[in-house]
Design an enzyme around this catalytic site. Structure first.
Site, PDB file in Angstrom:
ATOM      1  N   LYS A 114       0.832  -1.161  -0.011  1.00 39.36           N
ATOM      2  CA  LYS A 114      -0.035  -0.174  -0.061  1.00 39.36           C
ATOM      3  C   LYS A 114       0.891   1.242  -0.124  1.00 39.36           C
ATOM      4  O   LYS A 114       1.933   1.077   0.414  1.00 39.36           O
ATOM      5  CB  LYS A 114      -0.883   0.027   1.260  1.00 39.36           C
ATOM      6  N   TYR A 199      -4.312   3.751   6.464  1.00 37.37           N
ATOM      7  CA  TYR A 199      -4.837   2.736   7.392  1.00 37.37           C
ATOM      8  C   TYR A 199      -6.253   3.159   8.195  1.00 37.37           C
ATOM      9  O   TYR A 199      -6.866   2.464   8.142  1.00 37.37           O
ATOM     10  CB  TYR A 199      -3.878   2.474   8.544  1.00 37.37           C
TER      11      TYR A 199
HETATM   12  P1  NAD Z   1      12.505   1.091   2.299  1.00 37.14           P
HETATM   13  O1  NAD Z   1      12.880   2.741   2.015  1.00 37.14           O
HETATM   14  O2  NAD Z   1      12.782   0.618   3.500  1.00 37.14           O
HETATM   15  O3  NAD Z   1      12.741   0.157   1.227  1.00 37.14           O
HETATM   16  C1  NAD Z   1      12.606   0.588  -0.115  1.00 37.14           C
HETATM   17  C2  NAD Z   1      13.186  -0.286  -1.127  1.00 37.14           C
HETATM   18  O4  NAD Z   1      13.153   0.340  -2.310  1.00 37.14           O
HETATM   19  C3  NAD Z   1      14.841  -0.526  -1.024  1.00 37.14           C
HETATM   20  O5  NAD Z   1      15.264  -1.616  -1.372  1.00 37.14           O
HETATM   21  C4  NAD Z   1      15.323   0.382  -1.788  1.00 37.14           C
HETATM   22  O6  NAD Z   1      16.762   0.167  -2.243  1.00 37.14           O
HETATM   23  C5  NAD Z   1      14.708   0.437  -3.021  1.00 37.14           C
HETATM   24  N1  NAD Z   1      14.529   1.554  -3.845  1.00 37.14           N
HETATM   25  C6  NAD Z   1      14.422   1.577  -5.301  1.00 37.14           C
HETATM   26  N2  NAD Z   1      14.527   2.801  -5.844  1.00 37.14           N
HETATM   27  C7  NAD Z   1      14.360   3.663  -4.577  1.00 37.14           C
HETATM   28  C8  NAD Z   1      14.473   5.090  -4.461  1.00 37.14           C
HETATM   29  N3  NAD Z   1      14.489   5.929  -5.641  1.00 37.14           N
HETATM   30  N4  NAD Z   1      14.413   5.804  -3.415  1.00 37.14           N
HETATM   31  C9  NAD Z   1      14.432   4.599  -2.135  1.00 37.14           C
HETATM   32  N5  NAD Z   1      14.587   3.476  -2.471  1.00 37.14           N
HETATM   33  C10 NAD Z   1      14.634   2.829  -3.590  1.00 37.14           C
HETATM   34  O7  NAD Z   1      10.837   1.056   2.200  1.00 37.14           O
HETATM   35  P2  NAD Z   1       9.811   0.468   3.002  1.00 37.14           P
HETATM   36  O8  NAD Z   1       9.410   1.085   4.311  1.00 37.14           O
HETATM   37  O9  NAD Z   1      10.268  -0.961   2.767  1.00 37.14           O
HETATM   38  O10 NAD Z   1       8.707   0.468   1.872  1.00 37.14           O
HETATM   39  C11 NAD Z   1       8.495  -0.163   0.784  1.00 37.14           C
HETATM   40  C12 NAD Z   1       6.981  -0.102   0.315  1.00 37.14           C
HETATM   41  O11 NAD Z   1       6.232  -0.764   1.422  1.00 37.14           O
HETATM   42  C13 NAD Z   1       6.133   1.328   0.474  1.00 37.14           C
HETATM   43  O12 NAD Z   1       5.030   1.126  -0.417  1.00 37.14           O
HETATM   44  C14 NAD Z   1       5.571   1.503   1.713  1.00 37.14           C
HETATM   45  O13 NAD Z   1       4.318   2.149   1.646  1.00 37.14           O
HETATM   46  C15 NAD Z   1       5.312  -0.033   1.975  1.00 37.14           C
HETATM   47  N6  NAD Z   1       5.169  -0.126   3.474  1.00 37.14           N
HETATM   48  C16 NAD Z   1       4.090  -0.977   4.086  1.00 37.14           C
HETATM   49  C17 NAD Z   1       4.051  -1.305   5.387  1.00 37.14           C
HETATM   50  C18 NAD Z   1       3.048  -2.129   5.905  1.00 37.14           C
HETATM   51  O14 NAD Z   1       2.837  -2.196   7.374  1.00 37.14           O
HETATM   52  N7  NAD Z   1       2.235  -2.766   5.152  1.00 37.14           N
HETATM   53  C19 NAD Z   1       4.931  -0.843   6.228  1.00 37.14           C
HETATM   54  C20 NAD Z   1       6.238  -0.258   5.598  1.00 37.14           C
HETATM   55  C21 NAD Z   1       6.210   0.028   4.233  1.00 37.14           C
END
Ligand code: NAD
Length: 370
Positions: A114, A199
């Protein structure tokens, strides 16, 4: 337990569904890989990352091999992996659409984090791409799979609270890194609203099972704070549901962690605090007989979600939170930003029926129906 416990089993219909996790960020490393170990129907088959060295090191620790690690450039090589039936997109929001479409073109089913996309149009294109390719698309709304959220919904919809009048949902936290992609409009699509406020919106719709008819919103983007040059710090919204039910939502990147849901009926109330955390969801149902805290299992929410989608793949069923569910949240969030811009109430397209955008109900631990 290894990540691939029964990969060698010959019967495809009994084999667990192998997922490729796309994006090796915090959520993948800290939540999804451990969650797969709790799953009955899914396992991690591959990882996709921009940093293969980091990926290989991570893979080795988690019982995967160097050959299970892919880069974004060789993403399409996953098409050859027959043991990998689903792709889980865990990238910054702006990249969801590209990878959903690329996965669909390979004929892989897609679970996408999401918010589904950047706005309703973007998200609808993802739904269309998956439909054309004949693959399933699920929006990763983990809260819609928990025993606590279903118990709240059952109390609301089963009449235990009497006529529901008002709801109130809050999700806030501090985002203090000015460089975070979450604060860049082109990568995130907005501020706290599509990240954590979603959420509130999604849970309000879920517990009622109906769709709002109008929305009003206001936001604040403080001058001089480099974190909020591109997106709002806080947003407050009001939704009008059928039957005169009014719901309020608050979301912010500037408040101490808060994650609550309250439903107020004529004869009872529901309080969830916290309501959107990964663990420790707490539910209190109050009515004329007093306060009641049902004893419900604290399941791994990501494990439940991985399992539900795996079962849908095996059984050819539409997931409970398909792409359409993600599109509907985007339509409403788009309307919230429009309302905040114009200062006007925005009327939404009328949607009849219950759970209009949802598919097959999940099996919820500890719940009889489902
Ligand atoms: P994060 O920043 O920790 O990780 C992002 C990943 O994308 C990394 O592997 C990074 O290397 C890669 N990436 C590729 N291009 C990028 C760029 N231009 N900038 C930054 N990173 C880049 O993010 P996250 O917290 O893992 O979030 C990823 C997704 O998951 C989002 O859509 C977020 O909304 C969702 N999320 C959902 C929940 C949940 O509870 N369902 C919790 C956290 C995140």
């Amino acid at each position: 337990m290894p990540l691939k416990p029964d990969i060698e089993r010959p019967e495809p219909e009994r084999r667990r569904v192998g997922y490729a996790l796309v994006g090796l960020g915090k959520l993948t490393a800290e939540e999804l890989v451990p969650a797969a170990r709790t799953s009955d129907h899914a396992y991690v088959a591959a990882l996709v990352t921009s940093e293969p060295d980091k990926g290989v090191a991570f893979a080795r620790v988690h019982d995967l091999t160097e050959g299970d690690v892919y880069t974004y450039e060789d993403f399409e090589r996953l098409a050859e992996r027959e043991d990998m039936e689903a792709v889980y997109i865990v990238l910054p929001n702006a990249q969801h659409r590209e990878y959903v479409e690329r996965a669909a073109r390979m004929g892989k089913h897609v679970l996408c984090e999401k918010p589904l996309g950047m706005n309703a149009q973007d998200a609808q294109a993802m739904v269309d791409a998956c439909r054309e390719a004949g693959v399933l698309l699920m929006t990763a709304y983990r809260c819609q799979y928990t025993p606590q959220h279903w118990a709240a919904r059952d109390a609301v919809q089963g009449g235990r609270l009497g006529a529901v009048k008002l709801l109130d949902a809050i999700h806030g936290q501090v985002e203090d890194d000015p460089e975070a992609w979450r604060l860049k409009r082109d990568l995130a699509g907005g501020g706290p609203l599509p990240d954590v406020g979603i959420y509130c919106l999604n849970t309000l719709r879920f517990v009622l099972g109906t769709e709002p008819e109008w929305v009003f919103a206001a936001l604040h983007q403080p001058q001089g704070d480099e974190r909020f040059r591109e997106v709002e710090e806080s947003l407050s919204f009001m939704l009008g549901f059928p039957g005169g039910i009014i719901a309020n939502g608050l979301t912010s990147y500037g408040t101490h962690k808060t994650a609550t849901l309250r439903v107020l009926g004529e004869e009872g109330t529901v309080l969830m605090d916290p309501a959107y955390t990964y663990q420790g969801l707490s539910l209190t149902i109050s009515d004329g007989a007093g306060d009641f805290q049902p004893s419900l299992p604290d399941e791994d929410q990501f494990g439940l979600e991985l399992d539900h989608f795996a079962r849908c793949i095996r059984e050819g069923q539409q997931p409970w939170t398909p792409g359409e569910e993600g599109v509907q949240d985007h339509r409403i969030m788009d309307a919230m930003y429009q309302s905040a811009r114009t200062g006007q109430v925005v009327r939404l397209e009328r949607v009849e029926g219950k759970d209009a955008f949802r598919g097959t109900p999940p099996q919820v631990p500890g719940r009889e129906e489902g």
